[in-house]
Design an enzyme around this catalytic site. Sequence first.
Site, short mmCIF file in Angstrom:
data_model
loop_
_atom_site.label_atom_id
_atom_site.label_comp_id
_atom_site.label_asym_id
_atom_site.label_seq_id
_atom_site.Cartn_x
_atom_site.Cartn_y
_atom_site.Cartn_z
NE ARG A 157 -30.59 -4.03 -69.40
CZ ARG A 157 -31.65 -4.28 -68.63
NH1 ARG A 157 -31.53 -5.19 -67.65
NH2 ARG A 157 -32.78 -3.65 -68.80
CG ASP A 440 -38.54 -3.89 -68.34
OD1 ASP A 440 -39.21 -4.86 -67.93
OD2 ASP A 440 -37.43 -3.59 -67.87
#
Length: 699
Positions: A157, A440
Site C-alpha cells: 500500500r 494507526d
Amino acid sequence: MSVAVRAPVEGRFAEVLTDEALAFVGELHERFDDRRRELVARRAERVARWNAGAPPDFLRETRDVREGDWRVAPAPADLLDRRVEITGPTDRKMVINALNSGARGFMADFEDSLSPTWKNVVGGQVNLIDAIERTIEHEEGGRTYRLGDELATLLVRPRGWHLVDRHVQVGGEPVAGGLLDFGLYVFHNAWRLVERGSGPYFYLPKMESHLEARLWAEVFGHAEERLGLDPGTIRATILIETIPAAFEMDEILFELREHSASLNAGRWDYIFSMIKCFRDRSEFLLPDRASVTMTVPFMRAYTELLVKTCHRRGAHAMGGMAAFIPSRRNPEINESAVAAVRADKEREAGQGFDGTWVAHPDLVDVAREEFDRVLGERPNQVERQREEVEVGAGELLDAASAGGEITEQGLRNDVNVGIQYISSWLRGNGAAAIHHLMEDAATAEIARSQVWQWVRHGAARGGGRRVLLLPGPAAGVARAVRGGGALGALRRLPHAAGLRAARGLSGLRPADQHGVAQPGARLEDLWRELRMPPRGEVPLQGVESLGELFGRVGSQPCEEAGASLATGLQYGTGAVRERGERRVLQVLELDRGDGRARKLLQRLGDRGVGAVEPLPPGREIPKRPEHLRVLAPETLHREAATGPEYPPRLPEGCPPVGHVVEHRDHRHGVESVVAELQRGGVRLQRRESLGLGAAQHLG
C-alpha cells in the site's frame, strides 16, 4: 529533469535510491503530478458544496457505467483465494512474521500504519526486496526470525494522492508519496515477482473519485510500458474508505478494470471521512467512536453496496480491519478480543465478503475459521450477487442512524488515543497497540476529528456526568448554573409552548434530550432574583436592532476585551432593552474586577455604537457566579441562525426562550437545573445544543 534527495543515502539505502530508480520516479512526477494536484484540489471544492447544503449523490454523467454489463479482468492465481489477509508496516520483524502468519496475503503498508520517517520509507523498500529474495532475517532478544516455506502473497500500500515526501524533490518540488512508494517498489521488484509466478500487487488508499482511479490506471499503464511488463500485470485492490468513493464504486472499478482485483471496506477511514466531509453540518454529528460499529445502518449500507458492486463486476469484496489485539498474558482480554473478532468475521462472511483483514498473527486462524464455514473449498463467493440489496444516497448519508451517546468516557478515550498515538508516531511507530487495539493514522484521525466535531457543534450528550464542549470564543462566558437563586428564578416563570419552527432551529437533528421553553422575563428581574444586579447601562446610538449592533461592532472575538460579540457580549454579558424612547445595553460584569467589561464598553464607544458610562459600584462578584441569561428572541436567533438573514424574524406567537450556559468542567449545572424543573412540575420539551457557545438553548 533533476531529481534531488534531501536526506542521507547511507548503507543499503543506495541499493534502493539508484540513479535509474530515481529517474523512473522523476518520470512519474513529470507526467502525472500536475493532474494529481488538480484532483486533490477538487476534494476541497466538493466538501465546500456539501457543507453549503448540496449533498453527494450518484453521478448522473456516469450512469451508463453503473448500468452497463462489464466485468473486471480475472484475478491471477495467487489472488483467487484471499479469505484472510494480515496488514502492518514494513519494518523487518513485521514483514517476516506477517509472511509467516498463515494468512493468504500480507499488505505491507507505507501508509496509515507507517510513520513516514526517511528510515522507515527507504528501509521498508530494502526489507521488501529482501523478502522477495527470501534473504530477510532479523535478530531480537536472542532470537533469529527467518521466512518459512509457506508465505503469504505480498501486496503493497503506497501513500494516498494527498501526501508528498519532501525528502525527494523533482525540479525543486516534493514528489508525491504515492508515486515514490509505488515507483521504487515496482522498479526494483516487478520482474522479481513475475519470475516467481506472482506480480506487483497494490492496495490503493484514500481515493475520492473515479478520476483519481483513472490517474492510477494511467500510472500503471506507463510503468508496464516503461518496464516491459504485459498489460494488466500490475493489480490493485482499492480501499473504499471515503464518502465520495462510496458513490463511485462502479466507476472506480471500471477505470481500473484491467488492473482491478477487488474493493476493500476501509471502515475506520470511512468514519473519519463522514466527519471530515460534513464538518459544518450538525446532523452528521457522530457518537462515541466505539458506538459506530459495522452494524449501524449507514455503515452496513456501505458494506452491502460494496459486496453487491464487486460481485456484479467479477471482483472480490474484502472486509475491514479487526483492530483488536489479543493478550498472551491476560486470558480475559484474550478471550474478549477473540470473541469480538469472531463475531465481526462471522458477520462479514455472512454478508458475502470474500476475505478480510486482521492486525495480529494470533487472529489469522480465528478469522479463517469463520470464512471456512461459509466458503468451504471454494476460493471465494463472487457468485453470490446480493441482488436483493438496494442502497440509495439517503442510506449512505444517514449518520444519525449511528445513534449512541457522546459520553465522558468516549471523550477521554479519544483524547487518550490521540495523545498516545501521536507520541508513538513521532517516535517512528505508526502502528501502536493502545488499550488492546491496534491504532494507526486512520483510527487516530477518528479520535482527533471527533473531539473537533463535538467542540465545533457544542455537543452535549451522555449519561452520568455531563459533557459540554465549548468553542474557544464562547468558553470565557461559561459559568455553572446550580441550586438556589437560579432555580428559584426559573421556577417562578410560567410555562410556554416555546419555539416551534423558528429559522435556525429547524435543521437541528432530533435529540432525546429535554428542556423547557420560557416566556419573556425582564433581565433585571432575574438578576434581582439571583442577587446579582446589573453593573451598568450603555445607551445605544443609531442602532435599531440587536442584529445591527452585531453588524456594527463585528462578530469576531474582541481580543482586547477578551470577549466575543457574536453570542451575547461575553465578559460583559448583557441584553438590549427598551428604556422609554431609548435603547440601552445592560451589562453584568463577570470578570471579577479585571476590567474586561470596561474595555468592552470602551470598544463600543470607539465604534460609535454606545455612550461610554462608568460602571456603578456593586458587590464583589464570586469566583463561580451563579447566573442565568434570558435572551430576547432576536438574540437567540442571531446565535442559532444558519442562513444569510440576520436577524431572522421571529414567527408570530413565539415567546422568548431561556438560555442556560454551563461551565465545561463542572459536575452539576444544566442537568441539575432540568432535574429540579421536572420535580417542580415544569413541562419539559427538548433541549438542543447549538454550536455557538455550546450552551443549552431550552425550547
